[in-house]
Design a protein around this motif. Structure first.
Motif, PDB file in Angstrom:
ATOM      1  N   GLU A 132       0.831  -1.210   0.000  1.00  0.00           N
ATOM      2  CA  GLU A 132       0.000   0.000   0.000  1.00  0.00           C
ATOM      3  C   GLU A 132       0.858   1.250   0.000  1.00  0.00           C
ATOM      4  O   GLU A 132       0.535   2.250  -0.651  1.00  0.00           O
ATOM      5  CB  GLU A 132      -0.934  -0.023   1.215  1.00  0.00           C
ATOM      6  N   LEU A 133       1.978   1.183   0.747  1.00  0.00           N
ATOM      7  CA  LEU A 133       2.873   2.338   0.793  1.00  0.00           C
ATOM      8  C   LEU A 133       3.482   2.585  -0.582  1.00  0.00           C
ATOM      9  O   LEU A 133       3.557   3.727  -1.044  1.00  0.00           O
ATOM     10  CB  LEU A 133       3.976   2.094   1.833  1.00  0.00           C
ATOM     11  N   ARG A 134       3.893   1.489  -1.232  1.00  0.00           N
ATOM     12  CA  ARG A 134       4.460   1.646  -2.573  1.00  0.00           C
ATOM     13  C   ARG A 134       3.439   2.207  -3.543  1.00  0.00           C
ATOM     14  O   ARG A 134       3.757   3.048  -4.384  1.00  0.00           O
ATOM     15  CB  ARG A 134       4.978   0.292  -3.069  1.00  0.00           C
ATOM     16  N   ARG A 135       2.197   1.693  -3.422  1.00  0.00           N
ATOM     17  CA  ARG A 135       1.142   2.229  -4.290  1.00  0.00           C
ATOM     18  C   ARG A 135       0.917   3.705  -4.017  1.00  0.00           C
ATOM     19  O   ARG A 135       0.716   4.498  -4.943  1.00  0.00           O
ATOM     20  CB  ARG A 135      -0.160   1.455  -4.054  1.00  0.00           C
ATOM     21  N   SER A 136       0.951   4.067  -2.726  1.00  0.00           N
ATOM     22  CA  SER A 136       0.768   5.465  -2.350  1.00  0.00           C
ATOM     23  C   SER A 136       1.879   6.329  -2.922  1.00  0.00           C
ATOM     24  O   SER A 136       1.627   7.431  -3.434  1.00  0.00           O
ATOM     25  CB  SER A 136       0.736   5.587  -0.817  1.00  0.00           C
ATOM     26  N   ILE A 137       3.118   5.798  -2.856  1.00  0.00           N
ATOM     27  CA  ILE A 137       4.257   6.550  -3.392  1.00  0.00           C
ATOM     28  C   ILE A 137       4.126   6.683  -4.906  1.00  0.00           C
ATOM     29  O   ILE A 137       4.344   7.761  -5.476  1.00  0.00           O
ATOM     30  CB  ILE A 137       5.579   5.853  -3.022  1.00  0.00           C
ATOM     31  N   ASP A 138       3.730   5.574  -5.575  1.00  0.00           N
ATOM     32  CA  ASP A 138       3.545   5.617  -7.027  1.00  0.00           C
ATOM     33  C   ASP A 138       2.456   6.608  -7.402  1.00  0.00           C
ATOM     34  O   ASP A 138       2.586   7.354  -8.381  1.00  0.00           O
ATOM     35  CB  ASP A 138       3.184   4.224  -7.561  1.00  0.00           C
ATOM     36  N   LEU A 139       1.355   6.597  -6.603  1.00  0.00           N
ATOM     37  CA  LEU A 139       0.259   7.526  -6.869  1.00  0.00           C
ATOM     38  C   LEU A 139       0.715   8.966  -6.682  1.00  0.00           C
ATOM     39  O   LEU A 139       0.371   9.849  -7.477  1.00  0.00           O
ATOM     40  CB  LEU A 139      -0.919   7.216  -5.930  1.00  0.00           C
ATOM     41  N   GLU A 140       1.510   9.189  -5.639  1.00  0.00           N
ATOM     42  CA  GLU A 140       2.011  10.542  -5.381  1.00  0.00           C
ATOM     43  C   GLU A 140       2.924  11.002  -6.523  1.00  0.00           C
ATOM     44  O   GLU A 140       2.848  12.149  -6.967  1.00  0.00           O
ATOM     45  CB  GLU A 140       2.772  10.568  -4.053  1.00  0.00           C
ATOM     46  N   ARG A 141       3.769  10.072  -6.998  1.00  0.00           N
ATOM     47  CA  ARG A 141       4.648  10.415  -8.116  1.00  0.00           C
ATOM     48  C   ARG A 141       3.847  10.735  -9.369  1.00  0.00           C
ATOM     49  O   ARG A 141       4.147  11.696 -10.091  1.00  0.00           O
ATOM     50  CB  ARG A 141       5.596   9.248  -8.397  1.00  0.00           C
ATOM     51  N   GLU A 142       2.806   9.909  -9.632  1.00  0.00           N
ATOM     52  CA  GLU A 142       1.967  10.149 -10.802  1.00  0.00           C
ATOM     53  C   GLU A 142       1.225  11.474 -10.681  1.00  0.00           C
ATOM     54  O   GLU A 142       1.113  12.229 -11.655  1.00  0.00           O
ATOM     55  CB  GLU A 142       0.970   8.993 -10.966  1.00  0.00           C
ATOM     56  N   THR A 143       0.736  11.763  -9.456  1.00  0.00           N
ATOM     57  CA  THR A 143       0.050  13.041  -9.230  1.00  0.00           C
ATOM     58  C   THR A 143       0.997  14.204  -9.462  1.00  0.00           C
ATOM     59  O   THR A 143       0.633  15.206 -10.088  1.00  0.00           O
ATOM     60  CB  THR A 143      -0.509  13.094  -7.794  1.00  0.00           C
ATOM     61  N   THR A 144       2.230  14.066  -8.954  1.00  0.00           N
ATOM     62  CA  THR A 144       3.233  15.112  -9.149  1.00  0.00           C
ATOM     63  C   THR A 144       3.525  15.309 -10.628  1.00  0.00           C
ATOM     64  O   THR A 144       3.639  16.441 -11.110  1.00  0.00           O
ATOM     65  CB  THR A 144       4.531  14.753  -8.401  1.00  0.00           C
ATOM     66  N   ARG A 145       3.631  14.178 -11.366  1.00  0.00           N
ATOM     67  CA  ARG A 145       3.902  14.271 -12.799  1.00  0.00           C
ATOM     68  C   ARG A 145       2.765  15.000 -13.528  1.00  0.00           C
ATOM     69  O   ARG A 145       3.013  15.883 -14.360  1.00  0.00           O
ATOM     70  CB  ARG A 145       4.067  12.867 -13.388  1.00  0.00           C
ATOM     71  N   ILE A 146       1.522  14.637 -13.168  1.00  0.00           N
ATOM     72  CA  ILE A 146       0.371  15.268 -13.815  1.00  0.00           C
ATOM     73  C   ILE A 146       0.324  16.760 -13.502  1.00  0.00           C
ATOM     74  O   ILE A 146       0.063  17.589 -14.370  1.00  0.00           O
ATOM     75  CB  ILE A 146      -0.940  14.585 -13.365  1.00  0.00           C
ATOM     76  N   LEU A 147       0.600  17.107 -12.228  1.00  0.00           N
ATOM     77  CA  LEU A 147       0.590  18.511 -11.842  1.00  0.00           C
ATOM     78  C   LEU A 147       1.668  19.300 -12.583  1.00  0.00           C
ATOM     79  O   LEU A 147       1.444  20.441 -12.995  1.00  0.00           O
ATOM     80  CB  LEU A 147       0.788  18.641 -10.326  1.00  0.00           C
ATOM     81  N   LYS A 148       2.848  18.667 -12.754  1.00  0.00           N
ATOM     82  CA  LYS A 148       3.921  19.327 -13.499  1.00  0.00           C
ATOM     83  C   LYS A 148       3.505  19.549 -14.956  1.00  0.00           C
ATOM     84  O   LYS A 148       3.761  20.604 -15.537  1.00  0.00           O
ATOM     85  CB  LYS A 148       5.196  18.495 -13.439  1.00  0.00           C
ATOM     86  N   GLU A 149       2.863  18.501 -15.538  1.00  0.00           N
ATOM     87  CA  GLU A 149       2.416  18.626 -16.919  1.00  0.00           C
ATOM     88  C   GLU A 149       1.358  19.718 -17.050  1.00  0.00           C
ATOM     89  O   GLU A 149       1.377  20.508 -17.996  1.00  0.00           O
ATOM     90  CB  GLU A 149       1.855  17.293 -17.414  1.00  0.00           C
ATOM     91  N   ARG A 150       0.436  19.752 -16.065  1.00  0.00           N
ATOM     92  CA  ARG A 150      -0.598  20.789 -16.099  1.00  0.00           C
ATOM     93  C   ARG A 150       0.009  22.173 -15.936  1.00  0.00           C
ATOM     94  O   ARG A 150      -0.409  23.135 -16.594  1.00  0.00           O
ATOM     95  CB  ARG A 150      -1.628  20.528 -15.001  1.00  0.00           C
ATOM     96  N   ASP A 151       1.008  22.279 -15.051  1.00  0.00           N
ATOM     97  CA  ASP A 151       1.664  23.559 -14.830  1.00  0.00           C
ATOM     98  C   ASP A 151       2.380  24.007 -16.099  1.00  0.00           C
ATOM     99  O   ASP A 151       2.325  25.180 -16.478  1.00  0.00           O
ATOM    100  CB  ASP A 151       2.656  23.441 -13.669  1.00  0.00           C
ATOM    101  N   GLN A 152       3.046  23.045 -16.770  1.00  0.00           N
ATOM    102  CA  GLN A 152       3.734  23.368 -18.015  1.00  0.00           C
ATOM    103  C   GLN A 152       2.734  23.772 -19.090  1.00  0.00           C
ATOM    104  O   GLN A 152       2.951  24.735 -19.834  1.00  0.00           O
ATOM    105  CB  GLN A 152       4.546  22.164 -18.489  1.00  0.00           C
ATOM    106  N   LEU A 153       1.611  23.005 -19.159  1.00  0.00           N
ATOM    107  CA  LEU A 153       0.576  23.324 -20.143  1.00  0.00           C
ATOM    108  C   LEU A 153      -0.023  24.694 -19.869  1.00  0.00           C
ATOM    109  O   LEU A 153      -0.283  25.471 -20.793  1.00  0.00           O
ATOM    110  CB  LEU A 153      -0.519  22.246 -20.114  1.00  0.00           C
TER     111      LEU A 153
END
Length: 395
Positions: free
Chosen positions: A150-171
């Protein structure tokens, strides 16, 4: 407290006979341990068991073989520590740590085995209590794995969220830059023309002055369209754009718009196909005028002068469908998925980049869907495009 008394107070030896208790008591040796003392290590040789007289001891497993370890149990006075490993002669399966000052009685392996072999009831009692600890350890390992997963999934989810936020910020940055460019262009033209008129008004002929004034007016209208689109998007996304639905004759609306456009530009090859006696639909006339005008404007932008543009109005089940078909450059398949997104523009590789904010089709889609309809596209490169929208029939 003497060893016999300690044995009698322990649940592990509650079923033991008197003879077994006497043999065990005679073999026991008292010891003390301070907080933080490791009484025995996981994996160490098992040569004895310990009977806890006072204090607390924690059993825990460490990481081994890729498995996650952790807390197993907390033992209180009267508990027998390490009996199963002592009886089987296997290495310790956990670590015992004193968490307070403790008093322990050491029971040698030989004495414990002798007592258990001579007293079946004692063997059953000890096995039952030991199984509880085994189950606790297994549960700890399973939960440890689950928590780690669950922790790994949480970390993966956080990384994916960060990636999406970065992409949105860039967009967002790209879109802001695009808007700034779109605003700068007409403003620069207006300023340039105004300065020329101001500095050289007397030297210019009337025809030249009128040309610059027309350019200023055209660029000002372009700037106003850009601002209007941005404000309309903000209203749509804030849920503040109002609609006034009413029974609507879509054929009459489309026919009027086609006639007005043809009068304004006689070079337009614009025609209407409509089924007679269509029922009324239900919608906001002003909003659907805006939708149709936007689709017609796009068709004209991406068509060559004189190319036919056809507007069709027909019934489709419980809806009225309006389609605008052109014979322009068409839209590549990979671009079609995003033409209704904000700031989307057709890839200019197949033709010239048309001017505009890239907000028009997004606004149209939001307006149509807000009134219960749909907006879709059919297109092929080099063959043109058909944009269609539907409106529910009036009830």
């Amino acid at each position: 407290m003497d060893p016999r008394e300690v044995l009698e107070k322990s649940d592990d030896f509650a079923a033991a006979g008197q003879h077994a208790l006497e043999e065990l008591a005679a073999s026991m040796h008292r010891s003390e341990a301070a907080p933080g003392t490791v009484i025995f290590h996981e994996g160490a040789r098992s040569d004895c068991a310990y009977l806890l007289e006072s204090g607390r001891v924690v059993l825990s497993t460490s990481r081994s073989g890729g498995e996650e370890g952790g807390f197993v149990a907390e033992l209180h006075p009267g508990s027998l520590v390490g009996d199963m490993t002592a009886l089987t002669g296997r290495a310790r399966t956990a670590q015992a740590l004193a968490t307070t000052d403790v008093v322990l009685w050491r029971i040698p392996v030989e004495a414990l085995r002798s007592a258990v072999l001579a007293d079946p009831q004692l063997a059953v009692q000890m096995m039952t209590l030991a199984m509880d600890l085994v189950l606790q350890k297994d549960l700890t390992v399973v939960l440890g794995k689950k928590q780690t997963t669950e922790l790994r999934r949480s970390i993966d989810l956080e990384r994916e969220t960060t990636r999406i936020l970065k992409e949105r910020d860039q967009l967002k940055s790209e879109r802001v830059a695009m808007m700034a460019h779109d605003i700068r262009s007409p403003v620069s033209v207006v300023i340039g023309c105004a300065e020329l008129l101001s500095n050289r008004w007397e030297q210019m002929e009337e025809r030249q002055r009128q040309k610059f004034l027309d350019t200023i007016a055209r660029q000002a209208r372009s700037l106003l369209d850009l601002v209007d689109d941005a404000l309309q998007v903000a209203s749509i996304e804030a849920g503040e754009l109002k609609y006034s639905p009413a029974p609507l004759d879509m054929v009459e609306l489309v026919q009027g718009m086609v006639e007005d456009l043809c009068k304004a530009d006689e070079s337009l090859n614009l025609s209407l196909r409509a089924t007679e006696s269509l029922p009324r639909c239900n919608g906001d006339e002003q909003r659907f005028r805006q939708v149709l005008f936007n689709l017609l404007s796009n068709a004209m932008k991406f068509s060559s002068p004189g190319d036919p543009i056809v507007v069709e109005v027909r019934r489709g089940g419980d809806e009225i469908v309006v389609s605008v078909t052109d014979k322009g450059i068409g839209i590549p398949e990979e671009e079609q998925r995003r033409v209704f997104e904000k700031f989307a523009r057709v890839d200019p590789s197949e033709g010239p980049q048309a001017e505009g904010t890239g907000l028009g089709l997004y606004i149209c889609k939001m307006m149509v869907e807000a009134q219960g309809g749909r907006l879709w596209l059919e297109s092929a490169v080099g063959q043109g495009s058909t944009f269609s929208f539907s409106i529910p029939l009036a009830g």
